[in-house]
Scaffold this active site. Structure first.
Site, PDB file in Angstrom:
ATOM      1  NE  ARG A  75     -11.018  -1.278   3.421  1.00  0.00           N
ATOM      2  CZ  ARG A  75     -11.718  -1.366   4.593  1.00  0.00           C
ATOM      3  NH1 ARG A  75     -12.708  -2.197   4.686  1.00  0.00           N
ATOM      4  NH2 ARG A  75     -11.268  -1.041   5.703  1.00  0.00           N
ATOM      5  CG  ASP A  95      -2.039   4.934   5.088  1.00  0.00           C
ATOM      6  OD1 ASP A  95      -1.864   3.804   5.444  1.00  0.00           O
ATOM      7  OD2 ASP A  95      -3.288   5.475   4.801  1.00  0.00           O
ATOM      8  CG  ASP A 154     -10.188   7.200   6.556  1.00  0.00           C
ATOM      9  OD1 ASP A 154      -8.996   7.299   6.076  1.00  0.00           O
ATOM     10  OD2 ASP A 154     -10.271   7.352   7.882  1.00  0.00           O
ATOM     11  CE  LYS A 160      -6.924   8.173   8.153  1.00  0.00           C
ATOM     12  NZ  LYS A 160      -7.830   7.092   8.842  1.00  0.00           N
ATOM     13  CE  LYS A 186      -3.539   2.642   2.858  1.00  0.00           C
ATOM     14  NZ  LYS A 186      -4.239   2.487   4.010  1.00  0.00           N
TER      15      LYS A 186
END
Ligand code: BES
Ligand code: ZN
Ligand code: ZN
Length: 489
Positions: free
Chosen positions: A344, A281, A340, A270, A258
């Site tokens: 995936r 991230d 958010d 967020k 990712k």
């Protein structure tokens, strides 16, 4: 950091003769191994052998080294290569700012095997890394620059290879950390791709970069949906290693990471507090880049391809909305209920693409959910799978690597939470079991291809330093990736 091996003879006298700014002597809990040489530090109760306790002595009589560092290794029966890696790293960090440039480790009987040499090499290189590239004045001026590992009488010819293995893996982890630590204004999908290209070119690996228009041609609607809220264009990096003689029709390992260079959450934004941490991230993607460097150097017998989908998840005027339905590369339609849950989405398209390119086995690493941190804390990476055999291989590789992994459930029952009447699947599964429903989502795209998913949200970043490692990115799971490829039979 320069790390080398020495086997001075005769065995038993080497420690005293080693010339360095400091020499590390390993003692165990209550073992008092050096009490005859240094009675005072033992009698005073200072040297106990307790794990990660250090006593620094200057001008120790009978030692060529300028200083002796007594290093506590804890209970003998609990001491393994992973503990030695920490101890070696902690020794290097303990000596920071103390004027020690050259360091020697005296490994004697019982802790002088190949796994111990590898552990010291890895530990000291990981420990030397600092997250201070952008600091004008570095805090610690003196740091250990060279390490000599003395292995007593061990003449085993595999020790050199073990040292090299440890070095390559630690340097690869540090490459991953260099990328992961970069701030999100400097590390965008575009600059991350430049970093990946550099690693590929320096190591003789093939590199392909899919830009937005190629993604559109291919139909990567899930990845593009996340990217559209940012002015930064997305990037999908593909780094390939091919062994000299690859058996045709054999396994082809795909590593997927990712690469969200910053995750604001998008329109499902967020909270402000702690949002800066979402620069990590892309740690899964950084780990894949690092792992590919080590794979190029250590040359496993199977082909390995790394895939790093990179985006910035922003709430711009063109951002995708909750309620949007996108069509992924696999053809499956996805209802976006929370922007958010973006990791995936980009992984779904990267996994589908990896399958299109012929990968027969897949492992992905992603800072995917806060829920895995609730479940496992900062200690273990969550492991999800659709294939027992690949998982067994992987868990074996990660155990060798000393990276803690914990198996999580992934029954089809979790699919109930991802059902929607409007599309083939929705991108969130409600309040409970968030790490499992996220993994279940990915499983739909892995399909029948053997696949392991690693949720590294809790393990890719240290909020506080450890004695053996700086705060910031950890480089997990680079070592597991590399061992998986190397151990493939
Ligand atoms: N990048 C985050 C996951 C994350 C959260 C990593 C906290 C590290 C610490 C991911 O993209 C995310 O936001 N996940 C959501 C999913 C939810 C909306 C279903 C989460 O975990 O809250
Ligand atoms: Zn998110
Ligand atoms: Zn995210």
């Amino acid at each position: 950091m320069d790390v080398r091996l020495t086997r001075p003879a005769p065995a038993g006298t080497e420690a005293a003769g080693l010339d360095a700014d400091a020499i590390v002597l390993v003692d165990f809990d209550s073992a008092r191994r050096f009490a005859d040489k240094f009675p005072a530090v033992y009698e005073s109760g200072e040297a106990t052998g307790e794990f990660l306790s250090f006593t620094l002595l200057h001008n120790a009589p009978g030692f060529a080294a300028k200083r002796v560092l007594l290093a506590g290794a804890g209970k003998r029966e609990k001491f393994d290569a992973a503990a030695l890696r920490k101890l070696a790293g902690a020794a290097v960090r303990h000596l920071k700012g103390k004027g020690v440039r050259s360091l020697a480790f005296a490994l004697d009987d019982g802790i002088n095997g190949a796994e111990h040499v590898e552990a010291v090499a890895r530990g000291v290189i990981l420990a030397a890394w600092e997250p201070d590239r952008l600091k004008s004045r570095k805090e610690e001026k003196s740091a250990v620059a060279s390490v000599t590992i003395a292995v007593g009488g061990n003449q085993d010819s595999t020790l050199e290879a073990a040292l090299e293995h440890g070095r390559v893996i630690a340097e690869a982890a540090n490459v991953a950390r260099d990328i992961a630590v970069e701030p999100p204004n400097l590390l965008t999908p575009t600059t991350m791709a430049e970093a990946a290209r550099k690693v590929a070119e320096a190591n003789g690996l093939a590199f392909d970069l899919l830009d937005e228009s190629r993604m559109r041609q291919l139909g990567m609607g899930a990845l593009l949906g996340v990217a559209q809220g940012s002015v930064e264009p997305p990037a999908l990096m593909v780094i390939s290693y091919k062994p000299a003689q690859a058996a045709s029709g054999a396994a082809h390992l795909g590593l997927v990471g990712k690469g969200v260079t910053f995750d604001t959450g998008g329109i499902s934004i967020k909270p402000a507090e702690g949002m800066e941490k979402m620069k990590y991230d892309m740690a899964g993607g950084a780990a894949v880049i690092g792992a590919m460097q080590a794979i190029a150097k250590l040359k496993p017998s199977i082909p390995v391809t790394g895939f790093i989908p990179a985006v910035e998840n922003m709430p711009g005027g063109k951002a995708q909305r909750p309620g949007d339905i996108v069509t992924s590369l696999s053809g499956k339609t996805i209802e976006i209920l929370n922007t958010d849950a973006e990791g995936r989405l980009i992984l779904a398209d990267a996994i589908a693409y990896a399958k299109q390119l012929g990968c027969t086995h897949l492992v992905d690493a992603a800072t995917l959910t806060g829920a895995i941190v609730v479940a496992l804390g900062y200690v273990s990476t969550g492991v999800f799978t659709n294939d027992e055999q690949l998982t067994e291989r992987f868990l074996h590789a990660s155990k060798d690597a000393g990276e803690k992994m914990w198996r999580m459930p992934l029954d089809d029952d979790y699919m109930e939470q991802l059902k929607t009447v409007y599309a083939d699947i929705q991108n969130i599964g409600g309040r409970w079991g968030g790490a499992c429903t996220a993994a279940m989502f990915l499983k739909e795209f892995a399909g029948e291809t053997p696949w392991v998913h690693l949720d590294i949200a809790g393990t890719a970043w240290l909020d506080d330093p450890k004695p053996w490692m700086a705060k910031g990115p950890t480089g997990i799971p680079v070592a597991s990736f590399v061992n998986l490829a190397l151990n493939w039979k």
